[in-house]
Write an enzyme that holds these catalytic residues in place. Sequence first.
Site, PDB file in Angstrom:
ATOM      1  N   GLU A 117      40.701  51.017  54.210  1.00 19.90           N
ATOM      2  CA  GLU A 117      41.283  51.960  53.261  1.00 19.90           C
ATOM      3  C   GLU A 117      41.468  53.351  53.870  1.00 19.90           C
ATOM      4  OE1 GLU A 117      42.523  50.900  50.696  1.00 19.90           O
ATOM      5  OE2 GLU A 117      41.429  49.102  50.083  1.00 19.90           O
ATOM      6  N   HIS A 141      35.148  55.703  47.664  1.00 16.73           N
ATOM      7  CA  HIS A 141      35.673  54.561  46.915  1.00 16.73           C
ATOM      8  C   HIS A 141      34.547  53.559  46.709  1.00 16.73           C
ATOM      9  CE1 HIS A 141      37.902  51.131  45.581  1.00 16.73           C
ATOM     10  NE2 HIS A 141      37.694  50.449  46.695  1.00 16.73           N
TER      11      HIS A 141
END
Length: 274
Positions: A117, A141
């Site tokens: 990510e 996250h």
Amino acid sequence: MQNITQSWFVQGMIKATTDAWLKGWDERNGGNLTLRLDDADIALYHDNFHPQPRYIPLSQPMPLLANTPFIVTGSGKFFRNVQLDPAANLGVVKVDSDGAGYHILWGLTNEAVPTSELPAHFLSHCERIKATNGKDRVIMHCHATNLIALTYVLENDTAVFTRQLWEGSTECLVVFPDGVGILPWMVPGTDEIGQATAQEMQKHSLVLWPFHGVFGSGPTLDEAFGLIDTAEKSAQVLVKVYSMGGMKQTISREELIALGKRFGVTPLASALAL
């Protein structure tokens, strides 16, 4: 020689990843965390760096991040293992002078690479740098359980979701008056979800990925963690309330307005208007 594993930023990453694991937010290799550093932060630790740092090109250039160091979690790495072997699960990287790629200066041993990510993180860092005049340094996250659960039962609309979380716990409006951005479901680990997340990060410090997880931003590891923790606590309350038949009374619009005035914050207008 100074040991980089004793630095404030490695120790901070160890604490944040361990706490997130203990919360149940980061099963297996779920979740990722990046912290923007300054050259001064890593200056004492050059002796710890790899003799020949690996270079990895970015899928799109990030000129705003040129020459910027970060500490990041690794791809496929388990948060529960960061405390056991920081060098295997974390890495210090530095974006090159034109923002086209980065070198892995320390960590991510055995040919490991940063989180998949990373595009979403770097794009979000760019937007939060602009939105906060450089104050925000952390993108986190994770798979916060109750926030994910709510994406199955609430309308996935920023105003609706924000208003429900504000009503779920009094402190929420104070902690995230800018509300919660929400994306449609998207394939993770792509530039597309990274760009969509960054677009929401222009307006919100929290962004939900329905049926998946949440992105949070903040000036410190504690602030970013605390932001998600606050929203998740409200979500936990709401899950209990809905399971007991729903709200019979709640915080009114007038009370939310009074709360904002007391703490000097401006609530997201669309959520307040509901």
